[in-house]
Scaffold this motif. Structure first.
Motif, mmCIF file in Angstrom:
data_model
loop_
_atom_site.group_PDB
_atom_site.id
_atom_site.type_symbol
_atom_site.label_atom_id
_atom_site.label_comp_id
_atom_site.label_asym_id
_atom_site.label_seq_id
_atom_site.Cartn_x
_atom_site.Cartn_y
_atom_site.Cartn_z
ATOM 1 N N TRP A 58 -5.874 63.015 0.499
ATOM 2 C CA TRP A 58 -6.151 63.207 -0.851
ATOM 3 C C TRP A 58 -6.547 64.669 -1.348
ATOM 4 C CZ3 TRP A 58 -9.130 58.268 -0.701
ATOM 5 C CH2 TRP A 58 -8.390 56.955 -0.660
ATOM 6 N N VAL A 59 -7.569 64.918 -0.122
ATOM 7 C CA VAL A 59 -8.025 66.370 -0.354
ATOM 8 C C VAL A 59 -6.874 67.352 -0.212
ATOM 9 C CG1 VAL A 59 -9.691 68.197 0.723
ATOM 10 C CG2 VAL A 59 -10.316 65.619 0.474
ATOM 11 N N LEU A 60 -5.962 67.204 0.645
ATOM 12 C CA LEU A 60 -5.259 68.277 0.892
ATOM 13 C C LEU A 60 -4.039 68.199 -0.228
ATOM 14 C CD1 LEU A 60 -4.203 67.402 4.568
ATOM 15 C CD2 LEU A 60 -4.713 69.486 3.826
ATOM 16 N N HIS A 61 -3.724 67.017 -0.791
ATOM 17 C CA HIS A 61 -2.891 66.970 -2.008
ATOM 18 C C HIS A 61 -3.574 67.754 -3.185
ATOM 19 C CE1 HIS A 61 -1.225 65.155 -5.821
ATOM 20 N NE2 HIS A 61 -0.022 65.093 -5.080
ATOM 21 N N GLN A 62 -4.923 67.591 -3.416
ATOM 22 C CA GLN A 62 -5.363 68.313 -4.395
ATOM 23 C C GLN A 62 -5.458 69.899 -4.329
ATOM 24 O OE1 GLN A 62 -6.331 67.411 -7.511
ATOM 25 N NE2 GLN A 62 -5.094 65.572 -6.923
ATOM 26 N N LEU A 63 -5.705 70.283 -2.900
ATOM 27 C CA LEU A 63 -5.679 71.589 -2.705
ATOM 28 C C LEU A 63 -4.140 72.243 -2.937
ATOM 29 C CD1 LEU A 63 -7.702 71.918 0.707
ATOM 30 C CD2 LEU A 63 -8.457 72.695 -1.516
ATOM 31 N N SER A 64 -3.259 71.259 -2.726
ATOM 32 C CA SER A 64 -1.891 71.796 -2.954
ATOM 33 C C SER A 64 -1.660 72.161 -4.289
ATOM 34 C CB SER A 64 -0.844 71.076 -2.278
ATOM 35 O OG SER A 64 -0.645 69.604 -3.309
ATOM 36 N N ALA A 81 -15.264 67.625 4.472
ATOM 37 C CA ALA A 81 -16.150 68.389 5.873
ATOM 38 C C ALA A 81 -15.104 68.314 6.889
ATOM 39 C CB ALA A 81 -17.290 67.774 6.113
ATOM 40 N N SER A 82 -14.401 67.210 7.165
ATOM 41 C CA SER A 82 -13.394 67.076 8.247
ATOM 42 C C SER A 82 -12.377 68.143 8.044
ATOM 43 C CB SER A 82 -13.283 65.899 8.437
ATOM 44 O OG SER A 82 -12.248 65.127 7.326
ATOM 45 N N SER A 83 -11.978 68.315 6.851
ATOM 46 C CA SER A 83 -10.901 69.170 6.509
ATOM 47 C C SER A 83 -11.094 70.517 6.722
ATOM 48 C CB SER A 83 -10.247 68.959 5.021
ATOM 49 O OG SER A 83 -9.942 67.507 4.753
ATOM 50 N N ALA A 84 -12.429 70.807 6.356
ATOM 51 C CA ALA A 84 -13.112 72.165 6.543
ATOM 52 C C ALA A 84 -13.159 72.503 8.301
ATOM 53 C CB ALA A 84 -14.159 72.413 6.082
ATOM 54 N N SER A 85 -13.529 71.469 8.990
ATOM 55 C CA SER A 85 -13.735 71.453 10.411
ATOM 56 C C SER A 85 -12.115 71.552 10.944
ATOM 57 C CB SER A 85 -14.706 70.202 10.880
ATOM 58 O OG SER A 85 -13.769 69.323 10.919
ATOM 59 N N LYS A 86 -11.387 71.305 10.675
ATOM 60 C CA LYS A 86 -9.986 71.313 11.018
ATOM 61 C C LYS A 86 -9.136 72.425 10.687
ATOM 62 C CE LYS A 86 -9.414 66.067 11.414
ATOM 63 N NZ LYS A 86 -8.400 65.034 11.037
ATOM 64 N N GLY A 87 -9.997 73.136 9.854
ATOM 65 C CA GLY A 87 -9.400 74.491 9.526
ATOM 66 C C GLY A 87 -8.459 74.366 8.312
ATOM 67 N N TRP A 88 -8.401 73.440 7.479
ATOM 68 C CA TRP A 88 -7.522 73.018 6.711
ATOM 69 C C TRP A 88 -7.888 73.560 5.348
ATOM 70 C CZ3 TRP A 88 -6.784 67.271 7.832
ATOM 71 C CH2 TRP A 88 -5.963 67.301 9.015
ATOM 72 N N LEU A 135 -13.224 75.436 -2.890
ATOM 73 C CA LEU A 135 -12.809 74.674 -1.573
ATOM 74 C C LEU A 135 -11.271 75.456 -1.855
ATOM 75 C CD1 LEU A 135 -13.596 70.995 -1.950
ATOM 76 C CD2 LEU A 135 -14.748 72.673 -0.441
ATOM 77 N N VAL A 136 -11.035 76.189 -0.580
ATOM 78 C CA VAL A 136 -9.636 76.963 -0.784
ATOM 79 C C VAL A 136 -8.956 76.630 0.528
ATOM 80 C CG1 VAL A 136 -8.635 79.341 -0.644
ATOM 81 C CG2 VAL A 136 -11.000 78.859 -1.855
ATOM 82 N N PRO A 137 -7.551 76.185 0.199
ATOM 83 C CA PRO A 137 -6.719 76.027 1.180
ATOM 84 C C PRO A 137 -6.319 76.933 2.231
ATOM 85 C CG PRO A 137 -5.597 75.996 -0.708
ATOM 86 C CD PRO A 137 -6.921 76.161 -1.187
ATOM 87 N N THR A 138 -6.335 76.877 3.593
ATOM 88 C CA THR A 138 -5.791 77.778 4.342
ATOM 89 C C THR A 138 -4.276 77.388 4.770
ATOM 90 O OG1 THR A 138 -6.189 76.244 6.215
ATOM 91 C CG2 THR A 138 -8.237 77.844 5.598
ATOM 92 N N GLU A 139 -3.673 78.451 5.458
ATOM 93 C CA GLU A 139 -2.477 78.394 5.954
ATOM 94 C C GLU A 139 -2.214 77.125 6.721
ATOM 95 O OE1 GLU A 139 1.616 78.955 5.664
ATOM 96 O OE2 GLU A 139 0.013 80.273 4.842
ATOM 97 N N ALA A 140 -3.037 76.879 7.494
ATOM 98 C CA ALA A 140 -2.977 75.456 8.462
ATOM 99 C C ALA A 140 -3.022 74.330 7.417
ATOM 100 C CB ALA A 140 -4.153 75.640 9.266
ATOM 101 N N GLY A 141 -3.955 74.361 6.583
ATOM 102 C CA GLY A 141 -4.044 73.339 5.417
ATOM 103 C C GLY A 141 -2.714 73.277 4.767
ATOM 104 N N PHE A 142 -1.830 74.074 4.255
ATOM 105 C CA PHE A 142 -0.683 74.206 3.813
ATOM 106 C C PHE A 142 0.397 73.404 4.535
ATOM 107 C CE2 PHE A 142 -2.143 77.588 0.680
ATOM 108 C CZ PHE A 142 -2.107 76.899 -0.523
ATOM 109 N N GLU A 143 0.390 73.796 5.770
ATOM 110 C CA GLU A 143 1.117 73.390 6.835
ATOM 111 C C GLU A 143 1.117 72.029 7.048
ATOM 112 O OE1 GLU A 143 1.036 75.798 10.357
ATOM 113 O OE2 GLU A 143 1.347 77.610 9.435
#
Length: 149
Positions: A45-51, A80-87, A95-103
């Protein structure tokens, strides 16, 4: 149905029972499939919103939009876990998505499309829309409230 026992006609079946069982089955299938990618459903859900907000989204806005899906604590843990995973990275309140987050989002989005196709097997778009509309009306009829982005 896998259960071969006879059942009452659909008109006499309890809506609450079937909505609960459907929710459990969908949640279990989705969470199990996402886990294969190393993504929890709240992280999805976090990744989807970041997208949807590649320039970043305020933490409070993220929690407000995603919060109805789960407890607010679960959303904070997913952030917090998305941040710790580098997403994602935190930049002030954003909260800003990273390239790893987009991948990982792209991989999880592909999986979600497969899961939606699986769920829709044998169900017309018209039946799906009717089902959602009936569930929304049922919630309203019993004094409940629900919203989904």
């Amino acid at each position: 149905m896998d259960n071969e026992k006879p059942m009452q006609p659909a008109i006499r079946q309890p809506l609450g029972f079937w909505t609960a069982r459907a929710g459990e089955a969908i949640r279990n299938r989705t969470r199990g499939a996402l886990a294969g990618l190393g993504v929890s459903q709240p992280e999805w859900w976090v990744l989807h919103q970041l997208s949807q907000h590649p320039e970043g989204i305020e933490r409070a806005a993220m929690v407000e939009v995603v919060g109805p899906n789960e407890s607010l604590e679960a959303i904070e843990i997913a952030i917090a876990s998305s941040a710790s995973k580098g997403w994602l990275v935190e930049s002030g309140e954003l909260l800003v998505p990273t390239e790893a987050g987009f991948e990982i989002f792209a991989r999880a989005a592909g999986l979600q499309a497969e899961l939606q196709a699986e769920r829709m097997h044998g169900i017309s778009e018209e039946d799906f829309v009717t089902t959602i509309t009936v569930l929304q009306r049922t919630i309203k009829n019993v004094g409940g409230q629900a919203w989904h982005w």
